[in-house]
Design a protein around this motif. Structure first.
Motif, PDB file in Angstrom:
ATOM      1  N   TYR A 164       0.823  -1.206   0.000  1.00  0.00           N
ATOM      2  CA  TYR A 164       0.000   0.000   0.000  1.00  0.00           C
ATOM      3  C   TYR A 164       0.859   1.258   0.000  1.00  0.00           C
ATOM      4  CZ  TYR A 164      -4.359  -2.502   1.118  1.00  0.00           C
ATOM      5  OH  TYR A 164      -5.466  -3.322   1.082  1.00  0.00           O
ATOM      6  N   LEU A 165       0.282   2.326  -0.525  1.00  0.00           N
ATOM      7  CA  LEU A 165       0.844   3.663  -0.409  1.00  0.00           C
ATOM      8  C   LEU A 165      -0.093   4.495   0.453  1.00  0.00           C
ATOM      9  CD1 LEU A 165       2.703   6.058  -1.187  1.00  0.00           C
ATOM     10  CD2 LEU A 165       1.302   6.342  -3.260  1.00  0.00           C
ATOM     11  N   MET A 166       0.412   5.046   1.559  1.00  0.00           N
ATOM     12  CA  MET A 166      -0.346   6.014   2.356  1.00  0.00           C
ATOM     13  C   MET A 166       0.381   7.345   2.278  1.00  0.00           C
ATOM     14  SD  MET A 166       0.465   4.711   6.290  1.00  0.00           S
ATOM     15  CE  MET A 166       0.197   6.237   7.161  1.00  0.00           C
ATOM     16  N   LEU A 167      -0.368   8.383   1.950  1.00  0.00           N
ATOM     17  CA  LEU A 167       0.266   9.642   1.581  1.00  0.00           C
ATOM     18  C   LEU A 167      -0.593  10.813   2.045  1.00  0.00           C
ATOM     19  CD1 LEU A 167       1.619  10.361  -2.004  1.00  0.00           C
ATOM     20  CD2 LEU A 167       0.004  11.930  -0.969  1.00  0.00           C
ATOM     21  N   SER A 168       0.058  11.841   2.566  1.00  0.00           N
ATOM     22  CA  SER A 168      -0.635  13.121   2.785  1.00  0.00           C
ATOM     23  C   SER A 168       0.189  14.208   2.124  1.00  0.00           C
ATOM     24  CB  SER A 168      -0.827  13.410   4.278  1.00  0.00           C
ATOM     25  OG  SER A 168       0.408  13.686   4.913  1.00  0.00           O
ATOM     26  N   HIS A 169      -0.489  15.274   1.718  1.00  0.00           N
ATOM     27  CA  HIS A 169       0.159  16.291   0.872  1.00  0.00           C
ATOM     28  C   HIS A 169      -0.532  17.631   1.053  1.00  0.00           C
ATOM     29  CE1 HIS A 169       1.918  18.196  -2.645  1.00  0.00           C
ATOM     30  NE2 HIS A 169       2.587  17.082  -2.938  1.00  0.00           N
ATOM     31  N   GLY A 170       0.243  18.672   1.283  1.00  0.00           N
ATOM     32  CA  GLY A 170      -0.303  20.024   1.390  1.00  0.00           C
ATOM     33  C   GLY A 170      -0.780  20.543   0.049  1.00  0.00           C
ATOM     34  N   THR A 171      -1.758  21.437   0.101  1.00  0.00           N
ATOM     35  CA  THR A 171      -2.302  22.019  -1.129  1.00  0.00           C
ATOM     36  C   THR A 171      -2.558  23.513  -0.962  1.00  0.00           C
ATOM     37  OG1 THR A 171      -4.042  21.831  -2.809  1.00  0.00           O
ATOM     38  CG2 THR A 171      -4.731  21.556  -0.522  1.00  0.00           C
ATOM     39  N   GLY A 172      -2.441  24.224  -2.068  1.00  0.00           N
ATOM     40  CA  GLY A 172      -2.818  25.627  -2.095  1.00  0.00           C
ATOM     41  C   GLY A 172      -4.113  25.838  -2.857  1.00  0.00           C
ATOM     42  N   GLN A 173      -4.786  24.737  -3.164  1.00  0.00           N
ATOM     43  CA  GLN A 173      -5.986  24.784  -4.004  1.00  0.00           C
ATOM     44  C   GLN A 173      -7.081  25.658  -3.401  1.00  0.00           C
ATOM     45  OE1 GLN A 173      -7.211  20.949  -5.487  1.00  0.00           O
ATOM     46  NE2 GLN A 173      -9.355  21.544  -5.651  1.00  0.00           N
ATOM     47  N   PHE A 174      -7.186  25.646  -2.066  1.00  0.00           N
ATOM     48  CA  PHE A 174      -8.275  26.380  -1.430  1.00  0.00           C
ATOM     49  C   PHE A 174      -7.872  27.782  -0.989  1.00  0.00           C
ATOM     50  CE2 PHE A 174      -8.691  21.792  -0.104  1.00  0.00           C
ATOM     51  CZ  PHE A 174      -9.568  21.463  -1.117  1.00  0.00           C
ATOM     52  N   THR A 175      -6.571  28.036  -0.894  1.00  0.00           N
ATOM     53  CA  THR A 175      -6.073  29.336  -0.427  1.00  0.00           C
ATOM     54  C   THR A 175      -4.908  29.780  -1.310  1.00  0.00           C
ATOM     55  OG1 THR A 175      -4.645  28.159   1.141  1.00  0.00           O
ATOM     56  CG2 THR A 175      -6.774  28.986   1.978  1.00  0.00           C
ATOM     57  N   PRO A 176      -5.168  30.076  -2.583  1.00  0.00           N
ATOM     58  CA  PRO A 176      -4.067  30.355  -3.512  1.00  0.00           C
ATOM     59  C   PRO A 176      -3.213  31.562  -3.132  1.00  0.00           C
ATOM     60  CG  PRO A 176      -6.219  30.839  -4.499  1.00  0.00           C
ATOM     61  CD  PRO A 176      -6.477  30.091  -3.242  1.00  0.00           C
ATOM     62  N   LYS A 177      -3.830  32.608  -2.593  1.00  0.00           N
ATOM     63  CA  LYS A 177      -3.044  33.801  -2.234  1.00  0.00           C
ATOM     64  C   LYS A 177      -2.065  33.470  -1.105  1.00  0.00           C
ATOM     65  CE  LYS A 177      -3.539  38.666  -0.819  1.00  0.00           C
ATOM     66  NZ  LYS A 177      -2.756  38.559   0.443  1.00  0.00           N
ATOM     67  N   GLY A 178      -2.570  32.845  -0.055  1.00  0.00           N
ATOM     68  CA  GLY A 178      -1.699  32.488   1.058  1.00  0.00           C
ATOM     69  C   GLY A 178      -0.641  31.480   0.645  1.00  0.00           C
ATOM     70  N   ALA A 179      -1.010  30.550  -0.242  1.00  0.00           N
ATOM     71  CA  ALA A 179      -0.056  29.548  -0.712  1.00  0.00           C
ATOM     72  C   ALA A 179       1.089  30.206  -1.477  1.00  0.00           C
ATOM     73  CB  ALA A 179      -0.764  28.521  -1.586  1.00  0.00           C
ATOM     74  N   ALA A 180       0.770  31.213  -2.290  1.00  0.00           N
ATOM     75  CA  ALA A 180       1.807  31.922  -3.049  1.00  0.00           C
ATOM     76  C   ALA A 180       2.747  32.668  -2.103  1.00  0.00           C
ATOM     77  CB  ALA A 180       1.154  32.889  -4.035  1.00  0.00           C
ATOM     78  N   GLU A 181       2.191  33.269  -1.048  1.00  0.00           N
ATOM     79  CA  GLU A 181       3.016  33.968  -0.068  1.00  0.00           C
ATOM     80  C   GLU A 181       3.920  32.990   0.672  1.00  0.00           C
ATOM     81  OE1 GLU A 181       0.500  36.227   2.498  1.00  0.00           O
ATOM     82  OE2 GLU A 181      -0.427  37.359   0.861  1.00  0.00           O
ATOM     83  N   ALA A 182       3.369  31.846   1.047  1.00  0.00           N
ATOM     84  CA  ALA A 182       4.168  30.827   1.741  1.00  0.00           C
ATOM     85  C   ALA A 182       5.273  30.298   0.838  1.00  0.00           C
ATOM     86  CB  ALA A 182       3.265  29.692   2.204  1.00  0.00           C
ATOM     87  N   ASP A 183       4.955  30.077  -0.430  1.00  0.00           N
ATOM     88  CA  ASP A 183       5.936  29.588  -1.392  1.00  0.00           C
ATOM     89  C   ASP A 183       7.114  30.553  -1.491  1.00  0.00           C
ATOM     90  OD1 ASP A 183       6.780  27.774  -3.589  1.00  0.00           O
ATOM     91  OD2 ASP A 183       6.477  29.569  -4.814  1.00  0.00           O
ATOM     92  N   GLU A 184       6.828  31.840  -1.534  1.00  0.00           N
ATOM     93  CA  GLU A 184       7.881  32.852  -1.623  1.00  0.00           C
ATOM     94  C   GLU A 184       8.729  32.860  -0.354  1.00  0.00           C
ATOM     95  OE1 GLU A 184      10.112  35.688  -3.618  1.00  0.00           O
ATOM     96  OE2 GLU A 184       8.475  34.404  -4.346  1.00  0.00           O
ATOM     97  N   LEU A 185       8.076  32.722   0.792  1.00  0.00           N
ATOM     98  CA  LEU A 185       8.790  32.716   2.066  1.00  0.00           C
ATOM     99  C   LEU A 185       9.710  31.501   2.161  1.00  0.00           C
ATOM    100  CD1 LEU A 185       9.110  34.207   4.733  1.00  0.00           C
ATOM    101  CD2 LEU A 185       7.145  32.948   5.615  1.00  0.00           C
ATOM    102  N   TYR A 186       9.207  30.339   1.774  1.00  0.00           N
ATOM    103  CA  TYR A 186      10.039  29.143   1.765  1.00  0.00           C
ATOM    104  C   TYR A 186      11.224  29.315   0.813  1.00  0.00           C
ATOM    105  CZ  TYR A 186       7.203  25.869   4.542  1.00  0.00           C
ATOM    106  OH  TYR A 186       6.571  25.214   5.557  1.00  0.00           O
ATOM    107  N   LYS A 187      10.956  29.834  -0.367  1.00  0.00           N
ATOM    108  CA  LYS A 187      11.997  30.006  -1.376  1.00  0.00           C
ATOM    109  C   LYS A 187      13.107  30.911  -0.853  1.00  0.00           C
ATOM    110  CE  LYS A 187      10.446  30.555  -5.469  1.00  0.00           C
ATOM    111  NZ  LYS A 187       9.811  31.195  -6.662  1.00  0.00           N
ATOM    112  N   ASN A 188      12.723  31.990  -0.173  1.00  0.00           N
ATOM    113  CA  ASN A 188      13.710  32.932   0.366  1.00  0.00           C
ATOM    114  C   ASN A 188      14.524  32.320   1.496  1.00  0.00           C
ATOM    115  OD1 ASN A 188      12.866  34.891  -1.438  1.00  0.00           O
ATOM    116  ND2 ASN A 188      11.462  35.858   0.012  1.00  0.00           N
ATOM    117  N   SER A 189      14.014  31.235   2.075  1.00  0.00           N
ATOM    118  CA  SER A 189      14.726  30.548   3.152  1.00  0.00           C
ATOM    119  C   SER A 189      15.469  29.318   2.645  1.00  0.00           C
ATOM    120  CB  SER A 189      13.740  30.131   4.256  1.00  0.00           C
ATOM    121  OG  SER A 189      13.131  31.262   4.835  1.00  0.00           O
ATOM    122  N   GLY A 190      15.482  29.133   1.327  1.00  0.00           N
ATOM    123  CA  GLY A 190      16.214  28.018   0.738  1.00  0.00           C
ATOM    124  C   GLY A 190      15.507  26.687   0.817  1.00  0.00           C
ATOM    125  N   ILE A 191      14.169  26.710   0.983  1.00  0.00           N
ATOM    126  CA  ILE A 191      13.387  25.480   1.078  1.00  0.00           C
ATOM    127  C   ILE A 191      12.443  25.395  -0.117  1.00  0.00           C
ATOM    128  CG2 ILE A 191      11.765  24.142   2.470  1.00  0.00           C
ATOM    129  CD1 ILE A 191      12.734  25.711   4.914  1.00  0.00           C
TER     130      ILE A 191
END
Length: 271
Positions: A187-214
């Motif tokens: 079996y494969l058991m998997l969980s995964h974050g999504t920005g599907q429901f909060t695209p604006k916040g997801a874009a901000e988080a993506d930028e913050l992670y990127k600036n921190s090298g993640i």
């Protein structure tokens, strides 16, 4: 029985934040550093309900593990296990199946430092810890054979891991490589974050992670479903994590105020 192997020369880098240590901070743990708390607080400014999401993700792991153990799966390969947080996966599995065997795998030295907490198995079962990188499936599978019997089904656990691996880095190919090394009935058991429901916040988080090298690679439902191509999904399929078999666990405090939960989870069988 328990066991683990150590990577020589591993050191904890406290100069930049680490996802596992931020996760630990959101869960109220103490195995994190000021740089992790600083990043964690910045993300809370974007989405103050992240700790609820972290607990809900943990609760999904517990329910999925319980479901698998109840359906006869007694072997687990947990990659990206993170800093131990009770109950750990082997504790959940062994409550149903005391003979269950679990191999944990991570590449963060701070997880290695606390690996003993992952090795307190029942006498009938066995746990082990591997210091290894998810990007080397062949190495992980080979070393996991010391603990797991690959002639019998194994549950591959990828909890809150793949949203740190981009398509360009071969996220889908990595999952395929692990599954190809496991027998039919696994079996494969998997969980995964999504920005599907909060695209604006997801874009901000993506930028913050990127600036921190993640690297952050949030995916929508369709993109998460691709990880299960060719597998037989357990009902209800790829679902918002708190809606996947809620009867198997207790609700997370505050999750009723966080709808929809920004993450997907699923379990599927290799046929």
């Amino acid at each position: 029985m328990t066991g683990h192997d150590r990577a020589p020369g591993s050191r904890i880098d406290t100069s930049k934040p680490h996802p596992a240590r931020m996760y630990d901070w959101w869960l109220g743990g103490k195995d994190n550093y000021p740089v992790d708390e600083e990043m964690g607080r910045k993300l809370l400014a974007i989405e103050p309900r992240i700790p609820i999401m972290a607990r809900a993700n943990r609760a999904f792991m517990q329910r999925a593990t319980r479901w698998l153990a109840q359906h006869g799966i007694t072997q687990f390969l947990d990659i990206g296990s993170g800093i131990p947080t009770e109950p750990n996966l082997h504790q959940i599995a062994q409550r149903t199946a005391p003979e269950a065997r679990v191999v944990y795998c991570d590449n963060d030295p701070i997880v290695l430092a606390h690996a003993e907490a992952l090795l307190r198995s029942t006498p009938e079962g066995r746990t082990a810890y591997l210091q290894a990188d998810v990007r080397d499936p062949a190495d992980i599978l080979e070393r996991a054979r010391d603990t797991l019997d690959f002639t019998r089904p194994v549950a591959l656990s990828l909890i809150a891991l793949l949203h740190f691996i981009t398509d360009e880095d071969g996220a889908y190919d990595l999952v395929d490589a692990f599954l190809q090394g496991l027998p039919t009935g696994s079996y494969l058991m998997l969980s995964h974050g999504t920005g599907q429901f909060t695209p604006k916040g997801a874009a901000e988080a993506d930028e913050l992670y990127k600036n921190s090298g993640i690297t952050l690679a949030l995916r929508d439902r369709h993109e998460v479903e691709r990880f299960f191509h060719g597998l037989e999904l357990v009902d209800p399929g790829v679902a918002v994590i708190d809606t996947w078999h809620p009867e198997l666990g207790e609700p997370v405090e505050g999750q009723q105020d966080f709808q929809p939960m920004p993450g997907f989870g699923a379990v599927a069988r290799k046929v």
